[in-house]
Design a protein around this motif. Structure first.
Motif, mmCIF file in Angstrom:
data_model
loop_
_atom_site.group_PDB
_atom_site.id
_atom_site.type_symbol
_atom_site.label_atom_id
_atom_site.label_comp_id
_atom_site.label_asym_id
_atom_site.label_seq_id
_atom_site.Cartn_x
_atom_site.Cartn_y
_atom_site.Cartn_z
ATOM 1 N N GLN A 164 10.969 10.658 7.097
ATOM 2 C CA GLN A 164 12.405 10.405 7.189
ATOM 3 C C GLN A 164 12.819 9.308 6.224
ATOM 4 O OE1 GLN A 164 14.024 12.448 9.003
ATOM 5 N NE2 GLN A 164 12.165 13.278 9.909
ATOM 6 N N GLN A 165 11.848 8.651 5.617
ATOM 7 C CA GLN A 165 12.201 7.504 4.770
ATOM 8 C C GLN A 165 12.704 7.949 3.409
ATOM 9 O OE1 GLN A 165 9.273 4.441 4.672
ATOM 10 N NE2 GLN A 165 9.368 4.193 6.898
ATOM 11 N N PRO A 166 13.872 7.450 3.015
ATOM 12 C CA PRO A 166 14.485 7.867 1.754
ATOM 13 C C PRO A 166 13.545 7.737 0.568
ATOM 14 C CG PRO A 166 15.978 6.473 2.992
ATOM 15 C CD PRO A 166 14.702 6.488 3.746
ATOM 16 N N ALA A 167 12.760 6.658 0.533
ATOM 17 C CA ALA A 167 11.861 6.468 -0.613
ATOM 18 C C ALA A 167 10.880 7.627 -0.720
ATOM 19 C CB ALA A 167 11.106 5.148 -0.472
ATOM 20 N N VAL A 168 10.394 8.077 0.434
ATOM 21 C CA VAL A 168 9.425 9.174 0.440
ATOM 22 C C VAL A 168 10.114 10.479 0.037
ATOM 23 C CG1 VAL A 168 7.791 10.463 1.859
ATOM 24 C CG2 VAL A 168 8.097 8.016 2.235
ATOM 25 N N ILE A 169 11.274 10.722 0.646
ATOM 26 C CA ILE A 169 11.993 11.970 0.363
ATOM 27 C C ILE A 169 12.344 12.070 -1.118
ATOM 28 C CG2 ILE A 169 14.084 13.294 0.863
ATOM 29 C CD1 ILE A 169 14.080 11.980 3.649
ATOM 30 N N ASN A 170 12.875 10.968 -1.654
ATOM 31 C CA ASN A 170 13.277 11.002 -3.069
ATOM 32 C C ASN A 170 12.103 11.267 -3.991
ATOM 33 O OD1 ASN A 170 15.976 10.631 -2.653
ATOM 34 N ND2 ASN A 170 15.772 8.387 -2.564
ATOM 35 N N ARG A 171 10.988 10.658 -3.666
ATOM 36 C CA ARG A 171 9.811 10.867 -4.499
ATOM 37 C C ARG A 171 9.356 12.322 -4.412
ATOM 38 N NH1 ARG A 171 7.371 10.849 -8.463
ATOM 39 N NH2 ARG A 171 5.231 10.148 -8.780
ATOM 40 N N LEU A 172 9.375 12.851 -3.192
ATOM 41 C CA LEU A 172 8.914 14.229 -2.996
ATOM 42 C C LEU A 172 9.776 15.228 -3.764
ATOM 43 C CD1 LEU A 172 7.901 14.347 0.776
ATOM 44 C CD2 LEU A 172 6.416 14.555 -1.221
ATOM 45 N N GLN A 186 0.833 -1.204 0.000
ATOM 46 C CA GLN A 186 0.000 0.000 0.000
ATOM 47 C C GLN A 186 0.869 1.255 0.000
ATOM 48 O OE1 GLN A 186 -1.981 -1.094 3.648
ATOM 49 N NE2 GLN A 186 -3.898 -1.526 2.592
ATOM 50 N N LYS A 187 1.921 1.183 0.805
ATOM 51 C CA LYS A 187 2.819 2.330 0.919
ATOM 52 C C LYS A 187 3.465 2.636 -0.430
ATOM 53 C CE LYS A 187 6.102 1.834 3.988
ATOM 54 N NZ LYS A 187 6.510 1.345 5.310
ATOM 55 N N SER A 188 4.006 1.596 -1.064
ATOM 56 C CA SER A 188 4.669 1.811 -2.360
ATOM 57 C C SER A 188 3.700 2.388 -3.372
ATOM 58 C CB SER A 188 5.224 0.501 -2.926
ATOM 59 O OG SER A 188 5.713 -0.292 -1.920
ATOM 60 N N GLN A 189 2.484 1.880 -3.321
ATOM 61 C CA GLN A 189 1.452 2.339 -4.249
ATOM 62 C C GLN A 189 1.212 3.843 -4.093
ATOM 63 O OE1 GLN A 189 0.189 -0.157 -6.058
ATOM 64 N NE2 GLN A 189 -1.109 1.154 -7.337
ATOM 65 N N ILE A 190 1.068 4.267 -2.855
ATOM 66 C CA ILE A 190 0.807 5.686 -2.595
ATOM 67 C C ILE A 190 2.013 6.529 -3.003
ATOM 68 C CG2 ILE A 190 0.407 7.407 -0.793
ATOM 69 C CD1 ILE A 190 -1.276 5.376 0.674
ATOM 70 N N ILE A 191 3.204 6.053 -2.648
ATOM 71 C CA ILE A 191 4.405 6.830 -2.971
ATOM 72 C C ILE A 191 4.546 6.971 -4.480
ATOM 73 C CG2 ILE A 191 6.930 6.831 -2.873
ATOM 74 C CD1 ILE A 191 6.694 5.495 -0.122
ATOM 75 N N LYS A 192 4.268 5.895 -5.167
ATOM 76 C CA LYS A 192 4.375 5.926 -6.622
ATOM 77 C C LYS A 192 3.426 6.964 -7.223
ATOM 78 C CE LYS A 192 3.400 2.841 -10.290
ATOM 79 N NZ LYS A 192 2.445 1.722 -10.267
ATOM 80 N N ASN A 193 2.218 7.028 -6.682
ATOM 81 C CA ASN A 193 1.207 7.926 -7.244
ATOM 82 C C ASN A 193 1.085 9.246 -6.506
ATOM 83 O OD1 ASN A 193 0.440 6.004 -9.167
ATOM 84 N ND2 ASN A 193 -0.800 4.940 -7.621
ATOM 85 N N LEU A 194 2.131 9.596 -5.785
ATOM 86 C CA LEU A 194 2.047 10.766 -4.919
ATOM 87 C C LEU A 194 1.615 12.034 -5.667
ATOM 88 C CD1 LEU A 194 2.467 10.741 -1.920
ATOM 89 C CD2 LEU A 194 4.810 11.463 -2.246
ATOM 90 N N ASP A 195 2.028 12.138 -6.905
ATOM 91 C CA ASP A 195 1.704 13.360 -7.651
ATOM 92 C C ASP A 195 0.224 13.446 -8.023
ATOM 93 O OD1 ASP A 195 2.060 11.154 -9.208
ATOM 94 O OD2 ASP A 195 2.794 12.269 -10.951
ATOM 95 N N GLN A 196 -0.516 12.351 -7.815
ATOM 96 C CA GLN A 196 -1.939 12.357 -8.149
ATOM 97 C C GLN A 196 -2.789 12.985 -7.044
ATOM 98 O OE1 GLN A 196 -3.048 10.863 -11.156
ATOM 99 N NE2 GLN A 196 -0.829 10.836 -11.516
ATOM 100 N N TYR A 197 -2.189 13.222 -5.898
ATOM 101 C CA TYR A 197 -2.973 13.710 -4.764
ATOM 102 C C TYR A 197 -2.907 15.232 -4.628
ATOM 103 C CZ TYR A 197 -3.205 8.841 -3.315
ATOM 104 O OH TYR A 197 -3.433 7.493 -3.256
ATOM 105 N N ASN A 198 -3.936 15.779 -3.982
ATOM 106 C CA ASN A 198 -3.909 17.185 -3.582
ATOM 107 C C ASN A 198 -3.327 17.334 -2.192
ATOM 108 O OD1 ASN A 198 -5.101 18.390 -5.766
ATOM 109 N ND2 ASN A 198 -7.187 18.024 -5.014
#
Ligand SMILES: Nc1ncnc2c1ncn2[C@@H]1O[C@H](COP(=O)(O)OP(=O)(O)OP(=O)(O)O)[C@@H](O)[C@H]1O
Ligand SMILES: [Mg+2]
Ligand SMILES: [Zn+2]
Lengths: 488, 352
Positions: free
Chosen positions: A121-129, A99-111
Motif C-alpha cells: 500500500q506504500q506509495p514508494a513501493v507502488i510507484n517503483r513497481l 534497508q527498505k529504500s535500498q531494496i525498493i531502489k534495486n527492485l528490478d534486480q530481483y527475480n
C-alpha cells in the motif's frame, strides 16, 4: 518470455534438484507461463511454492508474492538463499528505512520479492513497481481475501487496485483451504477472469483422531500415554503461550530422555530462530507451540501433531495438521477435547474484535497514530472499514459508527460459526476425514494408511520408536573438534 | 558462572542511599544518558555498563521484589537502602567485565564470532548451504567478506579459527568455555538458547547472559592484548568503536575542538546551556585526552579535590555546600569526572 518453450522438468531439476513434478504443479506452472490468471488449490505440503518459484526463474520480469505472515516470508527467503537463489528478498515491516529504500531502489534486480500486503500500500513501493516489468503476481494463502475465510485480512482487498495499476500482470492465487464459496469470493474480489485448477485438498497420509476427556487432568493423562508410545518428531499446539511453557515443563519431567522445548510469539527473535532450527535438525523431539509456529514450518518427518486446545476453525486445523507427514509417509493428528474447551476460542473472538466504545473512541481520535488502547487486529479492522466508509464523504459520523458495528457483528458471526463447526466436527461419529474435507470437495479420497478413529483407528495401539540418535557430546573440546572436523 | 544476584548486589551496595533503585537497571542496559554515564564514573561501575542490554524491566523488578521480600532491601521515595548484615558477604566477581569500553561492539563481536563459527563448521564438512543463525545483515556481510578474502586458503582459515578459538577458551574457566561452546551452531548442530542452558545448569537465564558476556569480554581483552596471536578473531573487533559518548555529545565535542565557547555552542545548536554542560561532563568522563582546564582553573580544581578528600560523600549537593559559593556544580562535576577517569583507567588496565 523466450520463444523457445523451456523444458520444465529440466528446469525443475537444475534449479531445485527435483526429478519430477508432484501432482498439479506442472499444470499450474504451464497455466501461468501461458499468461492465464490462475486460481489453484493443492493440499498442504504438496509444494505450492514451486508453482511460482520456478516461473520466477524462468520469467525475465519480477515475481511478487503476497504473503500474510512475516515469519513465513522470512523463512522462505532464508531457505531459498541457502539453496543458492540470490535474487530473492522480502519487503516487510521488519526492515528499517534504509534497508527498505535500498531494496525498493534495486527492485528490478530481483527475480522474486515476497511482500506483506501492508507494504504494497506504500506509495514508494507502488510507484517503483509501476516502472518495473512484473510478470507474475502471486497471492499465497489466498483465502485471506475472502470475507468468509477464517483469516480475512482487509489489506488483501486492496490488492485489486494495485494489480490494475500494474497493467495486469499474470495473477496466481494459491490456497490449501478454499471452499468453492471462498474461491468465488477470491475471483470476485480480484475482478479478473481466472482459470481454476482445483485439486483435492485432503491429505491421504494423515490419520485423524479426536480424543474426548472429562477434564484437564484426564486430558493430560491422554497426552502422557500418547507421548510415551510415540517417540518421534511431534508438535503440540496450544492456544495460550503460558500453556506451551507449562506443559513443556511437565513433559520434560515425565520424559527426561526426550528433548522438549516450547515456542511462541512472546519469545525473543534469537531464541525463536534457535528453537525452530533445533526442531528442523531433529535436535528436539517435541515442540509445544502456539499457532505462531506454523505456516513457515516445512519439516518433512513430523509424525504426530497434537492439538491440546481446539483451533478456532477447521481451516486452521487443516493448516496446522498439514505440518505432519510432508514426506508422504504415515502420520497422525490427535485433537484432545474436553467439554467446554470452546470457551477459549470464544474468548479470543471477543478480544479480537473492537467493542462499541472502542469504535466510538477510535472515530473521535483525530490523530490516528496514537491507538495504544487497541490491539493490532482491532486497529487493522477499524482502519480498513472506516477508510472504506469515509470514501463516501457525505456519510454522517453516527451512521459510520452503526455501519462499523454492523461489520463487526457480521465478522463475529462468521467466527462464532467457525468455532461451532469445529465443535460439530469433533462430536461427529461419521468419518472424520470425510467431514473435514466435505466443504472443499465433493469426494474424499481413500486414506493411504489408516483413516480416522470413527473408521476404527485406535491411537493407543499406535507405537513408534525413535529412529535418530541425539548427539551427546558435552565436553567443549570434543564439540569444537567435531564442529571443525578435527580428529573425527 | 557469573551470578546475576551477585552482580546486582554489588551494584546496589554502591548505589544505596545515593541513587534510585532503577539506576542499576539503566547501567546494566547501558543507557546512553548523561545521568547514567555520570553514575558509572561516580560509583565506579564502569565495568558493568551495558553488559545486559536486553534486560527487561519486569525481570529486573522481579529481582528487586525478591530482595525486598527477603528484607534485604528497603525502597524509599528517591533512593533505597540495603541491610548489609542480612545480605552477608558480597563477592566482587566482576573481574573481566569491561562494559564501558566494550559495550559498543561486544554484541557485534559475539555475533560475528558465532556466524563465522557456523559458516566455517559447515564449510569444513563441504556444506556450502545452510541457514545462518544470525540475521543481522551487517554481520553476514562482514563474515562473507572474510570468507571471500580467504577463498584460496579455506583450510588455513578453518584451522586458524579453530586454533584461535581453542586457545582463547583454554584460558577461561572450564565451565565458562563449556557454556560458550554450547551456544555455538555448526554443521548439523544448533546452539542452545540462554533459556535452555539455564535449565541445563539449573541457574537463571540472567546468569547465563552475564556469564556469556563475561567470557566475551575476557576473549576481547585477550585478543586485544595479543593481536598477533589472534589475527582472525582480532579482525572481528571493530577498531573505531571504543568511545561511548552520545551522538549529541560528540557534536558538542567537535565544536569545542573547533574553538567554540559553550555560549556560542548553545546558540549554534539551539540547546540549553545545562544540556551542553551535561555533554561536557560526559566527554570529560569518556575521553581521556580531554582537558578540563578551560572550564576549571588549576586552583579551583585543587580546592575541589581537597574537599573531596575531606568528605567521603559523592552527593553533589553536600560537596557544593562545603565549597566557596562561586564554584559551580558544573566545575565540581568536571573534576569528579577526571578523577574517576584516572581510577577507571587503572581498573581497565588491569590484566584479565
Ligand atoms: N516436485 C517436487 N519433488 C519433491 N519435493 C517437492 C516437490 N515440490 C515441492 N517439494 C517439497 O515439498 C515441500 C513442501 O512444499 P511447500 O512448502 O511449497 O508446500 P505448500 O504446498 O506451500 O504447503 P503449505 O500449504 O503448508 O504452505 C518442500 O520441502 C518442497 O521442497
Ligand atoms: Mg505454502
Ligand atoms: Zn474415516
Amino acid at each position: 518470455m523466450s520463444h523457445i518453450k523451456p523444458n520444465l522438468e529440466e528446469q525443475l531439476l537444475t534449479h531445485f534438484g527435483f526429478s519430477s513434478f508432484r501432482e498439479g504443479q506442472k499444470e499450474i506452472i504451464e497455466s501461468v507461463l501461458g499468461g492465464h490468471h490462475t486460481l489453484a488449490t493443492l493440499p498442504t505440503g504438496s509444494g505450492k511454492s514451486i508453482c511460482y518459484q520456478l516461473p520466477s526463474v524462468i520469467n525475465e520480469g519480477l515475481t511478487i508474492v503476497v504473503s500474510p505472515l512475516i515469519s513465513l516470508m522470512v523463512d522462505q527467503v532464508k531457505l531459498l538463499k541457502s539453496e543458492g537463489f540470490k535474487r530473492v528478498t522480502a519487503l516487510n515491516s521488519l526492515l528499517n528505512f534504509k534497508q527498505k529504500s535500498q531494496i525498493i531502489k534495486n527492485l528490478d534486480q530481483y527475480n522474486l520479492v515476497y511482500c506483506s500486503p501492508e507494504m504494497l500500500q506504500q506509495p514508494a513501493v507502488i510507484n517503483r513497481l509501476k516502472h518495473i516489468k512484473v510478470d507474475l503476481f502471486v497471492i499465497d494463502e489466498a483465502h485471506c481475501i475472502s470475507q468468509w475465510g477464517h483469516e480475512f485480512r482487509p489489506d488483501y482487498l486492496r490488492l485489486r487496485e494495485l494489480i490494475q495499476a500494474l497493467e495486469e500482470p499474470t495473477i496466481l492465487a494459491l490456497s490449501a483451504t478454499a471452499t468453492p464459496e471462498v474461491q468465488e469470493d477470491i475471483i470476485k474480489s480480484l475482478s479478473v477472469d481466472m482459470k481454476r485448477i482445483i485439486y483435492p485438498m485432503d491429505r491421504i497420509n494423515i490419520t485423524y483422531n479426536v480424543l474426548h476427556s472429562e477434564n484437564q487432568l484426564e486430558k493430560q493423562e491422554q497426552l502422557h500415554t500418547i507421548i510415551k508410545q510415540v517417540d518421534s518428531s511431534t508438535m503440540i499446539y496450544f492456544s495460550s503461550r503460558q500453556m506451551t511453557e507449562q506443559i513443556s515443563l511437565q513433559l520434560k519431567q515425565q520424559f527426561p530422555d526426550r528433548q522438549i522445548a516450547y515456542y511462541h510469539g512472546g519469545m525473543d527473535q534469537q531464541d525463536r530462530l534457535l528453537i525452530q532450527q533445533q526442531f528442523m535438525h531433529d535436535q528436539l523431539d517435541i515442540i509445544c507451540c502456539t499457532s505462531a509456529f506454523g505456516m513457515g514450518v516445512n519439516k518433512n518427518n513430523i509424525r504426530l501433531v497434537i492439538h491440546y486446545h481446539l483451533p478456532p476453525n477447521l481451516e486452521s486445523f487443516i493448516q496446522e495438521t498439514g505440518r505432519a507427514g510432508r514426506d508422504g509417509a504415515h502420520c497422525v493428528s490427535a485433537l484432545l477435547y474436553s467439554k467446554g474447551d470452546e470457551a477459549i476460542p470464544f474468548q479470543i473472538i471477543e478480544s479480537e474484535l473492537p467493542e462499541d466504545h472502542e469504535i466510538k473512541q477510535y472515530l473521535s481520535q483525530d490523530r490516528q497514530d496514537t491507538m495504544d488502547f487497541l490491539t493490532e487486529t482491532k486497529q487493522r479492522f477499524l482502519e480498513y472499514h472506516s477508510h472504506q466508509l469515509k470514501v463516501n464523504n457525505d456519510i454522517s459520523e453516527l451512521s459510520i459508527i452503526n455501519k462499523l458495528i454492523a461489520f463487526r457483528d457480521k465478522r463475529k458471526k462468521v467466527k462464532i460459526k467457525s468455532v461451532l463447526d469445529m465443535v460439530q466436527w469433533i462430536n461427529t461419529e461419521e468419518c472424520k476425514r470425510k467431514r473435514l474435507f466435505e466443504s472443499y470437495q465433493s469426494n474424499t479420497r481413500e486414506a493411504e494408511f489408516e483413516c480416522c478413529n470413527s473408521c476404527g483407528f485406535n491411537i493407543y495401539d499406535w507405537e513408534l520408536e525413535r529412529t535418530h540418535e541425539l548427539q551427546s557430546k558435552d565436553n567443549w573440546r570434543e564439540i569444537l573438534d567435531e564442529m571443525f572436523y578435527r580428529g573425527v | 558462572m557469573i551470578y546475576f544476584y551477585h552482580i546486582l548486589l554489588n551494584m546496589l551496595t554502591r548505589l544505596a542511599k545515593q541513587r534510585t533503585i532503577s539506576s542499576a537497571y539503566h547501567i546494566l542496559r547501558g543507557k546512553k544518558s548523561s545521568q547514567t554515564l555520570q553514575d558509572i564514573h561516580l560509583f565506579q561501575l564502569q565495568p558493568l555498563y551495558g553488559i545486559y542490554p536486553d534486560l527487561k524491566k519486569s525481570t529486573y523488578d522481579n529481582w528487586i521484589d525478591q530482595l525486598i521480600s527477603q528484607q534485604f532491601l528497603l525502597n524509599t521515595d528517591d533512593t533505597f537502602s540495603l541491610d548489609l548484615e542480612k545480605v552477608g558477604e558480597i563477592r566482587d566477581i566482576s573481574k573481566s567485565f569491561n562494559g564501558l569500553i566494550y559495550n559498543n561492539f561486544d554484541k557485534e563481536f559475539l555475533k560475528a564470532l558465532k556466524l563465522l563459527a557456523q559458516t566455517l563448521s559447515n564449510i569444513s564438512y563441504g556444506q556450502f548451504r545452510f541457514i545462518p543463525l544470525i540475521d543481522d545483515m551487517n554481520i553476514q556481510w562482514k563474515v562473507k567478506k572474510i570468507i571471500r578474502e580467504n577463498e584460496s586458503k579455506q583450510d588455513w582459515l578453518i584451522n586458524q579459527f579453530y586454533q584461535e578459538l581453542f586457545k582463547c577458551l583454554d584460558e577461561v574457566d572450564e565451565i565458562q568455555a563449556e557454556i560458550f561452546v554450547m551456544q555455538l551452531s555448526g554443521v548439523n548442530r544448533i546452539g542452545y538458547s540462554r533459556k535452555q542452558l539455564a535449565e541445563l545448569y539449573q541457574v537463571n537465564k540472567e546468569d547465563i547472559q552475564l556469564t556469556t558476556m563475561n567470557i566475551t569480554h575476557s576473549l576481547i581483552t585477550m585478543i586485544n592484548n595479543n593481536p598477533n596471536q589472534f589475527p582472525l578473531l582480532h579482525s572481528l573487533i571493530p577498531a573505531h568503536k571504543f568511545h561511548s559518548i552520545t551522538v549529541s555529545a560528540a557534536k558538542t565535542l567537535e565544536l569545542i575542538q573547533q574553538g567554540y565557547s559553550l555560549e556560542k555552542i548553545e546558540q549554534v545548536r539551539q540547546l540549553k546551556l545545562s544540556t551542553i554542560q551535561d555533554h561536557v561532563v560526559e566527554i570529560a568522563n569518556q575521553v581521556i585526552e580531554f582537558d578540563i582546564q578551560q572550564f576549571v582553573s588549576e586552583s579551583i580544581e585543587k580546592e575541589i579535590k581537597e574537599c573531596l578528600a575531606r568528605t567521603s560523600t559523592r552527593r553533589l549537593k553536600q560537596i557544593k555546600d562545603e565549597l566557596h559559593p562561586s564554584i559551580s556544580y558544573f566545575q565540581i562535576r568536571l573534576v569528579l569526572a577526571k578523577l574517576n577517569q584516572n581510577e577507571a583507567s587503572e581498573i581497565i588496565n588491569e590484566p584479565y
